[in-house]
Design a protein around this motif. Structure first.
Motif, PDB file in Angstrom:
ATOM      1  N   ARG A   1       2.691 -12.395  13.189  1.00 34.70           N
ATOM      2  CA  ARG A   1       4.271 -12.447  13.365  1.00 34.70           C
ATOM      3  C   ARG A   1       4.551 -10.965  13.825  1.00 34.70           C
ATOM      4  NH1 ARG A   1       6.537 -17.053  10.596  1.00 34.70           N
ATOM      5  NH2 ARG A   1       6.357 -16.022   8.592  1.00 34.70           N
ATOM      6  N   GLU A   2       5.333 -10.855  14.729  1.00 35.32           N
ATOM      7  CA  GLU A   2       5.913  -9.407  15.178  1.00 35.32           C
ATOM      8  C   GLU A   2       4.846  -8.434  15.738  1.00 35.32           C
ATOM      9  OE1 GLU A   2       9.324  -8.400  14.106  1.00 35.32           O
ATOM     10  OE2 GLU A   2       9.416 -10.560  14.141  1.00 35.32           O
ATOM     11  N   LEU A   3       3.885  -9.166  16.450  1.00 32.76           N
ATOM     12  CA  LEU A   3       2.684  -8.437  17.022  1.00 32.76           C
ATOM     13  C   LEU A   3       3.309  -7.561  18.284  1.00 32.76           C
ATOM     14  CD1 LEU A   3      -0.342  -7.974  17.030  1.00 32.76           C
ATOM     15  CD2 LEU A   3      -0.214 -10.264  18.625  1.00 32.76           C
ATOM     16  N   VAL A   4       2.549  -6.476  18.268  1.00 37.37           N
ATOM     17  CA  VAL A   4       2.881  -5.701  19.570  1.00 37.37           C
ATOM     18  C   VAL A   4       1.486  -5.305  19.904  1.00 37.37           C
ATOM     19  CG1 VAL A   4       5.204  -4.814  19.048  1.00 37.37           C
ATOM     20  CG2 VAL A   4       3.093  -3.559  17.938  1.00 37.37           C
ATOM     21  N   TYR A   5       1.424  -4.636  21.221  1.00 35.43           N
ATOM     22  CA  TYR A   5       0.086  -4.314  21.656  1.00 35.43           C
ATOM     23  C   TYR A   5      -0.111  -2.951  22.117  1.00 35.43           C
ATOM     24  CZ  TYR A   5      -0.389  -9.421  22.243  1.00 35.43           C
ATOM     25  OH  TYR A   5      -0.187 -10.690  22.089  1.00 35.43           O
ATOM     26  N   ALA A   6      -1.081  -2.161  21.793  1.00 32.20           N
ATOM     27  CA  ALA A   6      -1.377  -0.912  22.144  1.00 32.20           C
ATOM     28  C   ALA A   6      -2.396  -0.903  23.439  1.00 32.20           C
ATOM     29  CB  ALA A   6      -1.904  -0.374  20.847  1.00 32.20           C
ATOM     30  N   PHE A   7      -2.094   0.183  24.122  1.00 33.72           N
ATOM     31  CA  PHE A   7      -3.085   0.560  25.221  1.00 33.72           C
ATOM     32  C   PHE A   7      -3.370   2.217  25.103  1.00 33.72           C
ATOM     33  CE2 PHE A   7      -5.083   1.156  29.215  1.00 33.72           C
ATOM     34  CZ  PHE A   7      -5.867  -0.008  29.338  1.00 33.72           C
ATOM     35  N   PRO A   8      -4.627   2.389  25.027  1.00 40.83           N
ATOM     36  CA  PRO A   8      -4.857   3.935  24.787  1.00 40.83           C
ATOM     37  C   PRO A   8      -4.811   4.718  26.254  1.00 40.83           C
ATOM     38  CG  PRO A   8      -6.695   2.474  24.024  1.00 40.83           C
ATOM     39  CD  PRO A   8      -5.886   1.535  24.914  1.00 40.83           C
TER      40      PRO A   8
ATOM     41  N   ALA B   1       6.684   2.717  21.756  1.00 38.26           N
ATOM     42  CA  ALA B   1       6.429   3.998  21.244  1.00 38.26           C
ATOM     43  C   ALA B   1       5.358   4.666  22.076  1.00 38.26           C
ATOM     44  CB  ALA B   1       5.917   3.941  19.899  1.00 38.26           C
ATOM     45  N   ALA B   2       5.277   5.844  22.329  1.00 38.72           N
ATOM     46  CA  ALA B   2       4.237   6.620  22.786  1.00 38.72           C
ATOM     47  C   ALA B   2       3.605   7.611  21.928  1.00 38.72           C
ATOM     48  CB  ALA B   2       4.649   7.379  24.085  1.00 38.72           C
ATOM     49  N   ILE B   3       2.316   7.515  21.440  1.00 36.06           N
ATOM     50  CA  ILE B   3       1.844   8.348  20.364  1.00 36.06           C
ATOM     51  C   ILE B   3       0.850   9.322  20.792  1.00 36.06           C
ATOM     52  CG2 ILE B   3       1.086   8.283  18.144  1.00 36.06           C
ATOM     53  CD1 ILE B   3       1.979   5.076  17.882  1.00 36.06           C
ATOM     54  N   TRP B   4       1.074  10.562  20.442  1.00 32.95           N
ATOM     55  CA  TRP B   4       0.283  11.576  20.781  1.00 32.95           C
ATOM     56  C   TRP B   4      -0.095  12.344  19.688  1.00 32.95           C
ATOM     57  CZ3 TRP B   4       2.479  16.493  22.330  1.00 32.95           C
ATOM     58  CH2 TRP B   4       3.907  16.416  22.347  1.00 32.95           C
TER      59      TRP B   4
ATOM     60  N   LEU C   1      -6.973   4.143  16.011  1.00 35.49           N
ATOM     61  CA  LEU C   1      -5.790   4.187  16.629  1.00 35.49           C
ATOM     62  C   LEU C   1      -4.961   3.085  16.459  1.00 35.49           C
ATOM     63  CD1 LEU C   1      -4.956   6.266  18.931  1.00 35.49           C
ATOM     64  CD2 LEU C   1      -6.058   4.680  20.732  1.00 35.49           C
ATOM     65  N   ALA C   2      -5.436   1.872  16.363  1.00 38.79           N
ATOM     66  CA  ALA C   2      -4.816   0.524  16.109  1.00 38.79           C
ATOM     67  C   ALA C   2      -3.942   0.817  14.749  1.00 38.79           C
ATOM     68  CB  ALA C   2      -5.528  -0.522  16.040  1.00 38.79           C
ATOM     69  N   ALA C   3      -4.762   1.299  13.694  1.00 38.22           N
ATOM     70  CA  ALA C   3      -4.054   1.504  12.294  1.00 38.22           C
ATOM     71  C   ALA C   3      -2.947   2.449  12.545  1.00 38.22           C
ATOM     72  CB  ALA C   3      -5.089   1.862  11.538  1.00 38.22           C
ATOM     73  N   LEU C   4      -3.327   3.425  13.170  1.00 37.30           N
ATOM     74  CA  LEU C   4      -2.344   4.714  12.954  1.00 37.30           C
ATOM     75  C   LEU C   4      -1.196   3.905  13.859  1.00 37.30           C
ATOM     76  CD1 LEU C   4      -3.393   8.036  13.877  1.00 37.30           C
ATOM     77  CD2 LEU C   4      -1.953   7.018  15.573  1.00 37.30           C
ATOM     78  N   ALA C   5      -1.322   3.238  15.017  1.00 36.23           N
ATOM     79  CA  ALA C   5      -0.244   2.919  15.874  1.00 36.23           C
ATOM     80  C   ALA C   5       0.833   1.922  14.873  1.00 36.23           C
ATOM     81  CB  ALA C   5      -0.790   2.451  17.047  1.00 36.23           C
ATOM     82  N   ALA C   6      -0.023   1.084  14.144  1.00 33.66           N
ATOM     83  CA  ALA C   6       0.816   0.027  13.394  1.00 33.66           C
ATOM     84  C   ALA C   6       1.506   0.643  12.559  1.00 33.66           C
ATOM     85  CB  ALA C   6      -0.349  -1.071  12.868  1.00 33.66           C
TER      86      ALA C   6
ATOM     87  N   VAL D   1       4.804   2.324  14.241  1.00 32.29           N
ATOM     88  CA  VAL D   1       5.685   1.392  14.683  1.00 32.29           C
ATOM     89  C   VAL D   1       6.199   0.324  13.634  1.00 32.29           C
ATOM     90  CG1 VAL D   1       5.058   1.737  17.005  1.00 32.29           C
ATOM     91  CG2 VAL D   1       4.298  -0.466  15.994  1.00 32.29           C
ATOM     92  N   GLY D   2       5.687   0.335  12.551  1.00 29.35           N
ATOM     93  CA  GLY D   2       6.012  -0.640  11.674  1.00 29.35           C
ATOM     94  C   GLY D   2       5.801  -2.090  11.774  1.00 29.35           C
TER      95      GLY D   2
END
Ligand code: MOS
Length: 695
Positions: free
Chosen positions: A35-42, A68-71, A247-252, A255-256
């Motif tokens: 639930r509450e899933l979002v998607y990441a693209f590097p 979010a844009a994470i860098w 990257l996935a763990a860090l993004a999650a 963004v919570g």
């Protein structure tokens, strides 16, 4: 307990997860949607070396659905790691083209991908060097080659012996970079729950992944759970933890919300590893009857700026053939290239292309049949370590292969058989793969209804691990396989070594057998009575495995190939491949045959097709997909047969098995190249065997 007398090991049990797979119920990493899933693209670096001087996120953040844009400027800080590849978004440095430099998180995969393309990145680019050549001034000797072998070995005085040997073969062979391309690309779903992290990931080792990821986020391993029940192939590329998982763990975390990240096929060519290109000089000095006096094998290869990955290319030459004077060396250069990794039969596959091609050249130079040449050079013990072989049946494989293939009476004259436009030839090469075993643990539970559940954090990457562990457990419990359920692919289960080095069955099987033995003993003490809550037993094989007697343990095989080469176009077709293997006890002939045939197909693919081409200007591999990176398809595979010999070896593990996942690939490319020489008289020392090299 009653004795069934039924043996499961050795039977062709159908895959126990076949129904789940063919009905789509087997759930792969990408198919998990919390639930509450979002998607990441590097976002990937577009320079091969340099620094990021500016990241412009404004346009990205205005896009619909973007969260979010994470860098490196706003990414959560990670704990330092031995593996610089995993320090994702921690620095402005760029180590190779294609490296992840940012990630965009959005409500849908389309939104994330669209917005990622709008990130503005300015670089201070520096001159890159992606040119792997043996005379590179920065070639160096690594401290060891994978996983932990000496870089160089020497016995006797090979240089002196080569100056006086009656027959000398001295050639340089090369293999290109090759990219692992499992059917299921890498994917991760990362979910934080309080202080805990759950990763649904396509990995060859749930326990290993957990222990690598946890410290990066400053956590004990117990706070990370890796769930990976089904994996659509790995071929080594899912052994190491690659940056997308971080990257996935860090993004999650940032963004919570849970984040899903799928590595695209195109991204795989930069980010999930490949086999290094190799240049290999092999020198053989022999008596006129073909008996070796000296063997040297010098391997040159590349790694990245971030990670030293040293392919053990020449290690096979240490143990294959008898010769009093011998040397192997490995040299490595760190370039601005993506990080290489394990790829099926790492070391053995390119190394045996060189050695077994050279042996064919020696056979011709001496006028000795190539099967007979190998028989003449059979060592009595491991020529490198002096240890006895636990079992070594290369000669039997060569003889049985020659008989089945129809080798007898072969005319050695090259270029002498022509049917219409097709030149025909046959070739042979030896095959080998080490038999490793690593500690693991397992648990087994007896239920009151007579069923058993075996639990182990093993990985079934498509090989049939669940199935063979079911058979192994059934025999150890003296129960029918239908009463045994095996659960794997979850780091919450008893820890186990990853699926690599063809050691899964030997390692996990040992732990499963010991746990089952403990359970049988416990049930015996209870007079067979299983209370309503069930009875459990567990085992850890650390002591047993570390304390095992010293032997040289290897599987062997013989590969035979028949090719047809179009005399006008140079197009090469492999008409027939036949392998005979001696690999201890075969647990399941059905899944084993698939392993051998699959490995041989990869060898065929290596011989004729696979080639990643470095674009020197841009500094990365220019082929990025199956249109440009060719692997053998059904039409390329005409007739592959795999056979095996009964081999009893008491020095391996309780099953008496040797690893079979990788040996099928070893030697195949040399057998094909040797057959091409027999067909045409042209010796191809540089893979793949393309038609432009033949005409
Ligand atoms: Mo194999 S390359 O050790 O998966």
């Amino acid at each position: 307990m009653t004795t069934t007398g039924i043996r499961s090991v050795g039977g062709a049990l159908d895959r126990v997860d076949a129904l789940e797979k063919v009905t789509g119920r087997a759930r792969y990493a990408y198919e998990n949607s919390p639930r509450e899933l979002v998607y990441a693209f590097p976002v990937q670096a577009t320079v091969a070396k340099g620094e990021i001087v500016h990241v412009g996120v404004d346009a990205v953040l205005k896009q619909p659905g973007v969260i979010a844009a994470i860098w490196h400027g706003n990414a959560p800080r990670l704990a330092p790691s031995d593996d610089d590849e995993l320090a994702v978004l921690q620095s402005r440095r760029v180590a190779y083209r294609g490296q992840y430099i940012a990630v965009v998180v959005a409500e849908t995969p389309e939104d994330a991908r669209e917005a990622a393309g709008m990130l503005r990145v300015e670089y201070a680019a520096e001159d890159h060097d992606v040119d792997m050549r043996p005379d590179h001034p920065r070639m160096y000797r690594p401290d060891h080659v994978n996983p932990n072998f000496q870089s160089d070995t020497q016995r006797g005085d090979p240089d002196a012996a080569l100056t006086t040997a009656p027959v000398v073969v001295d050639h340089t062979y090369s293999t290109p970079a090759e990219h692992n391309n499992p059917m299921e690309p890498h994917a991760t779903v990362a979910l934080w729950d309080g202080d805990g992290l759950t990763l649904f990931d396509s990995t060859q080792g749930a326990s290993a992944l957990r222990s690598v990821i946890a410290p990066l986020f400053g956590m004990p391993p117990a706070q990370v759970r890796v769930i990976a029940p089904y994996i659509g192939g790995g071929f080594g590329s899912k052994i190491e933890v690659h940056p997308h998982v971080v990257l996935a763990a860090l993004a999650a975390k940032q963004v919570g919300r849970p984040v899903k990240l799928a590595v695209t096929r195109q991204q795989m060519f930069a980010i999930t590893g490949y086999r290094t290109p190799t240049v290999q000089r092999v020198r053989l000095g022999a008596e006129t009857d073909g008996r070796l006096i000296a063997v040297t094998h010098d391997a040159f290869e590349q790694t990245s700026i971030l990670v030293e990955f040293a392919e053990p290319t020449a290690i096979v030459t240490r143990m294959m053939y008898a010769a009093p004077h011998r040397r192997t060396t490995h040299r490595l250069v760190r370039l601005n290239v993506p990080t290489p990794t394990w790829m099926r039969a790492p070391g053995e596959a390119p190394g045996m292309f060189a050695l077994e091609s050279a042996m064919d050249e020696l056979a011709i130079a001496c006028g000795v049949d190539p099967v007979e040449l190998r028989v003449r050079n059979e060592p009595a013990k491991d020529p490198d370590t002096g240890l006895p072989f636990s079992s070594r049946n290369l000669v039997a494989c060569l003889r049985e292969g020659a008989r089945r293939f129809g080798w007898a009476g072969r005319d050695p004259e090259p270029g002498a058989r022509r049917v219409g436009r097709t030149l025909l030839g046959t070739g042979v090469a030896a095959s080998t793969y080490p038999t490793y075993r690593a500690p693991s643990s397992a648990r087994v539970r007896a239920e009151p209804d007579g069923r058993f559940t075996v639990s182990i954090a093993a990985a079934d990457i498509g090989t049939g691990a669940r199935t063979v562990l079911t058979q192994i457990a059934a025999d150890a419990l003296d129960a029918p396989a239908g009463l045994v359920h095996v659960e794997v692919g979850d780091s919450a289960l008893p820890w186990a070594v990853l699926a690599g080095g063809s050691m899964g069955t030997g390692s996990w099987g040992t732990a499963v057998v010991r746990a089952c033995e403990a359970l049988v003993a416990e049930l015996g003490r209870r007079g067979g009575d299983v209370p309503p809550g069930g009875v459990e037993a567990a085992a850890d094989t650390s002591q047993e495995v570390r304390g095992q007697a010293e032997f040289a343990r290897h599987a062997f095989g013989a590969q035979f190939a028949e090719v047809g080469v179009d005399a006008d176009t140079g197009e090469t077709r492999v008409h027939r491949l036949l392998g005979v293997f001696a690999a201890g006890r075969i647990i399941n002939p059905k899944t084993a045959r698939s392993q051998f045939v699959g490995g041989m197909t990869m060898g065929l693919s290596m011989a004729l097709m696979e080639e990643s081409v470095m674009d020197r200007e841009f500094g990365d591999y220019l082929n990025h997909d199956f249109a440009q990176y060719h692997v053998a398809a059904h039409a390329d595979v005409r007739d592959i047969e795999a056979f095996w010999l009964e081999e009893e070896d008491p020095h391996l593990n309780p099953m008496g098995s040797k690893g079979i996942g990788e040996i099928g690939t070893v030697g195949t490319a040399a057998a094909v190249a040797n057959a091409v020489h027999h067909a045409t008289g042209v010796r191809i020392r540089d893979l793949p065997i393309r038609l432009d090299k033949l005409v």
